[in-house]
Write a protein that holds these residues in place. Structure first.
Motif, mmCIF file in Angstrom:
data_model
loop_
_atom_site.group_PDB
_atom_site.id
_atom_site.type_symbol
_atom_site.label_atom_id
_atom_site.label_comp_id
_atom_site.label_asym_id
_atom_site.label_seq_id
_atom_site.Cartn_x
_atom_site.Cartn_y
_atom_site.Cartn_z
ATOM 1 N N GLU A 6 -2.176 53.628 40.968
ATOM 2 C CA GLU A 6 -2.903 53.574 39.706
ATOM 3 C C GLU A 6 -3.717 52.289 39.595
ATOM 4 O OE1 GLU A 6 1.271 55.311 38.751
ATOM 5 O OE2 GLU A 6 0.389 53.723 39.971
ATOM 6 N N SER A 7 -4.783 52.371 38.833
ATOM 7 C CA SER A 7 -5.601 51.195 38.532
ATOM 8 C C SER A 7 -6.304 51.424 37.206
ATOM 9 C CB SER A 7 -6.620 50.932 39.645
ATOM 10 O OG SER A 7 -7.508 52.023 39.773
ATOM 11 N N GLY A 8 -6.909 50.368 36.686
ATOM 12 C CA GLY A 8 -7.699 50.504 35.473
ATOM 13 C C GLY A 8 -7.027 50.015 34.209
ATOM 14 N N GLY A 9 -5.759 49.626 34.321
ATOM 15 C CA GLY A 9 -5.082 49.103 33.143
ATOM 16 C C GLY A 9 -5.622 47.733 32.752
ATOM 17 N N GLY A 10 -5.175 47.259 31.598
ATOM 18 C CA GLY A 10 -5.616 45.950 31.144
ATOM 19 C C GLY A 10 -5.328 45.750 29.673
ATOM 20 N N TRP A 11 -5.999 44.773 29.119
ATOM 21 C CA TRP A 11 -5.831 44.413 27.713
ATOM 22 C C TRP A 11 -7.051 44.886 26.940
ATOM 23 C CZ3 TRP A 11 -8.709 41.492 24.379
ATOM 24 C CH2 TRP A 11 -8.089 41.080 23.194
ATOM 25 N N VAL A 12 -6.814 45.467 25.759
ATOM 26 C CA VAL A 12 -7.911 45.957 24.949
ATOM 27 C C VAL A 12 -7.521 45.854 23.479
ATOM 28 C CG1 VAL A 12 -7.131 48.365 25.030
ATOM 29 C CG2 VAL A 12 -9.563 47.869 24.710
ATOM 30 N N PHE A 37 2.402 59.573 32.703
ATOM 31 C CA PHE A 37 3.543 59.233 31.862
ATOM 32 C C PHE A 37 3.402 57.788 31.432
ATOM 33 C CE2 PHE A 37 6.403 62.878 32.476
ATOM 34 C CZ PHE A 37 5.733 63.537 33.488
ATOM 35 N N GLY A 38 3.957 57.459 30.268
ATOM 36 C CA GLY A 38 3.913 56.093 29.781
ATOM 37 C C GLY A 38 5.307 55.594 29.459
ATOM 38 N N GLN A 39 5.567 54.332 29.775
ATOM 39 C CA GLN A 39 6.855 53.712 29.437
ATOM 40 C C GLN A 39 6.608 52.441 28.652
ATOM 41 O OE1 GLN A 39 9.532 53.002 32.734
ATOM 42 N NE2 GLN A 39 11.277 52.956 31.341
ATOM 43 N N ALA A 40 6.918 52.510 27.367
ATOM 44 C CA ALA A 40 6.761 51.352 26.497
ATOM 45 C C ALA A 40 7.955 50.419 26.675
ATOM 46 C CB ALA A 40 6.656 51.812 25.053
ATOM 47 N N CYS A 96 1.120 57.662 37.169
ATOM 48 C CA CYS A 96 0.703 59.015 37.511
ATOM 49 C C CYS A 96 1.740 59.602 38.463
ATOM 50 C CB CYS A 96 -0.688 59.061 38.111
ATOM 51 S SG CYS A 96 -0.841 58.473 39.797
ATOM 52 N N ALA A 97 1.782 60.928 38.472
ATOM 53 C CA ALA A 97 2.798 61.626 39.239
ATOM 54 C C ALA A 97 2.265 62.975 39.702
ATOM 55 C CB ALA A 97 4.057 61.813 38.393
ATOM 56 N N ALA A 98 2.859 63.495 40.756
ATOM 57 C CA ALA A 98 2.427 64.760 41.346
ATOM 58 C C ALA A 98 3.609 65.701 41.510
ATOM 59 C CB ALA A 98 1.770 64.513 42.703
ATOM 60 N N GLN A 114 3.098 53.289 41.202
ATOM 61 C CA GLN A 114 3.838 52.083 40.819
ATOM 62 C C GLN A 114 3.566 51.669 39.383
ATOM 63 O OE1 GLN A 114 0.921 51.996 42.252
ATOM 64 N NE2 GLN A 114 -0.167 50.453 41.045
ATOM 65 N N GLY A 115 2.560 52.269 38.759
ATOM 66 C CA GLY A 115 2.265 52.002 37.364
ATOM 67 C C GLY A 115 1.177 50.963 37.157
ATOM 68 N N THR A 116 0.519 51.056 36.007
ATOM 69 C CA THR A 116 -0.480 50.071 35.610
ATOM 70 C C THR A 116 -0.277 49.771 34.132
ATOM 71 O OG1 THR A 116 -2.855 49.545 35.606
ATOM 72 C CG2 THR A 116 -2.267 51.820 35.089
#
Length: 122
Positions: A6-12, A37-40, A96-98, A114-116
């Motif tokens: 994964e890529s593209g994450g960040g602060w917004v 999927f998201g993990q807070a 992301c997952a398959a 691995q997550g972003t």
């Protein structure tokens, strides 16, 4: 075996947008249903969105419906998550997952990235 990155994450800031990408290698993702999927912090990993092998069917959890869009570029072996109108409660690590088939249950997915990190400030 499929490797997912994964890529593209960040602060917004609240109301902003991000586009996450999930690049696959090892096998073509056209054989798989794909999910995000998201993990807070301090919470379990939760379903966000899924897309069928062809891209003809998509599913979203209620909290993101109308704001997030999942898509896939099979020719680029990549899946995307366009995130608009972001809220502080969207802050999470996104994976992301398959899997074979399509669904919202994390345990049914065979391969994971691995997550972003996505952080939305108020």
């Amino acid at each position: 075996q499929v490797q997912l990155v994964e890529s593209g994450g960040g602060w917004v800031q609240t109301g902003g947008s991000l586009r996450l990408s999930c690049a696959a290698s090892g096998r073509t993702i056209s054989s798989y249903g794909m999910g995000w999927f998201g993990q807070a912090p301090g919470k379990e990993r939760e379903f966000v969105a899924a897309i069928s092998r062809s891209g003809g069917s998509t599913y979203y959890t209620d909290s993101v419906s109308g704001r997030f869009t999942i898509s896939r570029g099979n020719a680029k072996n990549t899946v995307y998550l366009q995130m608009n109108s972001l809220k502080p409660e969207d802050t999470a690590v996104y994976y992301c997952a398959a899997r074979n088939g399509l669904g919202a249950r994390g345990y049914e997915y065979d391969y994971w990235g691995q997550g972003t990190q996505v952080t939305v400030s108020s």
